[in-house]
Design a protein around this motif. Structure first.
Motif, PDB file in Angstrom:
ATOM      1  N   ALA A  58       0.849  -1.194   0.000  1.00 15.01           N
ATOM      2  CA  ALA A  58       0.000   0.000   0.000  1.00 15.01           C
ATOM      3  C   ALA A  58       0.883   1.242   0.000  1.00 15.01           C
ATOM      4  CB  ALA A  58      -0.892  -0.003   1.233  1.00 15.01           C
ATOM      5  N   GLU A  62      11.254   1.861   5.310  1.00 11.69           N
ATOM      6  CA  GLU A  62       9.821   2.028   5.572  1.00 11.69           C
ATOM      7  C   GLU A  62       9.390   0.856   6.430  1.00 11.69           C
ATOM      8  OE1 GLU A  62       7.504   2.496   1.998  1.00 11.69           O
ATOM      9  OE2 GLU A  62       8.473   4.408   1.481  1.00 11.69           O
ATOM     10  N   GLU A 107       6.512  -1.286   8.278  1.00 12.35           N
ATOM     11  CA  GLU A 107       5.088  -1.491   7.992  1.00 12.35           C
ATOM     12  C   GLU A 107       4.574  -2.730   8.724  1.00 12.35           C
ATOM     13  OE1 GLU A 107       4.300  -1.201   3.793  1.00 12.35           O
ATOM     14  OE2 GLU A 107       5.741   0.450   3.580  1.00 12.35           O
ATOM     15  N   ASP A 139       9.648  -2.176   3.870  1.00 11.13           N
ATOM     16  CA  ASP A 139       9.475  -1.930   2.436  1.00 11.13           C
ATOM     17  C   ASP A 139      10.591  -0.984   2.018  1.00 11.13           C
ATOM     18  OD1 ASP A 139       8.564  -1.365  -0.128  1.00 11.13           O
ATOM     19  OD2 ASP A 139       6.967  -0.026   0.561  1.00 11.13           O
ATOM     20  N   LYS A 151      11.175  -0.581  -5.561  1.00 10.40           N
ATOM     21  CA  LYS A 151      11.019  -1.253  -4.270  1.00 10.40           C
ATOM     22  C   LYS A 151      11.210  -2.760  -4.389  1.00 10.40           C
ATOM     23  CE  LYS A 151       7.784   2.199  -2.377  1.00 10.40           C
ATOM     24  NZ  LYS A 151       7.939   2.161  -0.920  1.00 10.40           N
ATOM     25  N   GLY A 193       1.682  -0.234   4.427  1.00  9.36           N
ATOM     26  CA  GLY A 193       2.069   1.161   4.247  1.00  9.36           C
ATOM     27  C   GLY A 193       2.869   1.667   5.431  1.00  9.36           C
ATOM     28  N   THR A 194       3.637   2.723   5.161  1.00  7.56           N
ATOM     29  CA  THR A 194       4.542   3.238   6.194  1.00  7.56           C
ATOM     30  C   THR A 194       4.081   4.601   6.679  1.00  7.56           C
ATOM     31  OG1 THR A 194       6.907   3.308   6.765  1.00  7.56           O
ATOM     32  CG2 THR A 194       6.237   4.592   4.845  1.00  7.56           C
TER      33      THR A 194
END
Ligand code: MN
Length: 286
Positions: free
Chosen positions: A83, A143, A145, A174, A187, A256-257
């Motif tokens: 995400a 990141e 998550e 991530d 990524k 997501g981060t």
């Protein structure tokens, strides 16, 4: 339960600071010949094996967690879904910093508009490995998550029903090369998806929407947040993802981060802690 893989494919149940070796419980995983299924065999069978694992733990051989090499807890995910910009304050920092958005308008829009993205499975490593900086001339960011491990096949699942499709949770990094290219490209370098230190079964985290977590680099706090601030929570992410993709057992969703993304370089050490899951420490190497 905290299910880990260690020391060359052994399977363990983490109990305090020890790992109970319950590999024998997984001896009867179904075997396949080519073409192989698109799901992770261990995660798919987990619901059928947890009772046997639970009863094997008290008499299983034990090692200290600190003495084993922890491997990626899901060996063969069918796909790694991620995400983008799923914390409001992270979206704000992306919009504010040219180093993060590179003038790419698609990097500054909200998650409902831009959707999810995929990371290459070949980028996935576990805690005993190190992140290896693939593009040292560019900015490479951490990141942290929450990772969701899908437990059963899911298609067009509603958010309210979605947690029934979760096998468990892990910590994810991530890792990201900054630049103008598509997210999935930047990524997906080798080692740029970290999962660990183990899979915490969903029964231990009945509510994933209030987990505090923190990432330190070389002892300094870089990211500190709570999953209550996710734009799309775990249930909504499963609903969103499964409206496009069929999700299979072992598929991963990196949720997501939050704000605080910043560069790492070779020689750094990243230490993550996550409520309900535990701690994971990863080295960054050249
Ligand atoms: Mn991310």
């Amino acid at each position: 339960m905290k299910i880990c893989r260690f020391d060359g494919g052994r399977i363990g149940c983490v109990d305090g600071d020890e790992v109970a070796d319950v590999t024998d419980c997984f001896a009867k995983l179904p075997s396949f010949s080519y073409p192989f299924p698109q799901h992770d065999l261990m995660v798919a069978e987990l619901p059928n094996l947890l009772a046997a694992v639970r009863s094997a733990v008290p008499s299983a051989p034990r090692r200290r967690v600190s003495e084993v090499k922890l491997e990626v807890p899901v060996a063969n995910p069918g796909k790694i879904i991620a995400a983008p910009v799923n914390y409001k304050k992270h979206l704000d920092e992306v919009r504010e910093q040219a180093d993060l958005h590179h003038g790419n308008e698609a990097h500054m829009r909200q998650i409902r508009e831009i959707g999810l993205f995929l990371k290459a499975n070949s980028s996935l490593i576990g805690p005993a490995e190190a992140v290896r900086i693939g593009m040292p001339d560019r900015r490479n960011d951490h990141e942290i998550e929450l990772a969701v491990v899908i437990g059963k096949t899911a298609k067009n699942v509603s958010a309210s029903d979605a947690l029934n499709y979760v096998a468990g949770y892990s910590i994810a990094f991530d890792m990201t090369v900054r630049g103008p290219e598509d997210r999935s490209f930047r990524k997906s370098l080798d080692t740029y998806s970290v999962l660990g230190p183990w899979l915490v079964t969903a029964d231990e985290i009945p509510d994933p929407s209030n987990l505090g977590f923190e990432l330190k680099v070389n002892g300094e706090t870089r990211q500190k947040a709570n999953t209550r601030d996710l734009v799309l929570g775990v249930g909504e992410l499963i609903e969103f993802a499964s409206s496009f993709y069929t999700l299979h057992p072992g598929d991963l969703i990196f949720t997501g981060t939050p704000e605080g993304v910043a560069p790492v370089v070779a020689g750094d050490r990243m230490d993550a802690t996550f409520d309900g899951i535990g701690a994971m420490s990863i080295e960054v190497l050249a």
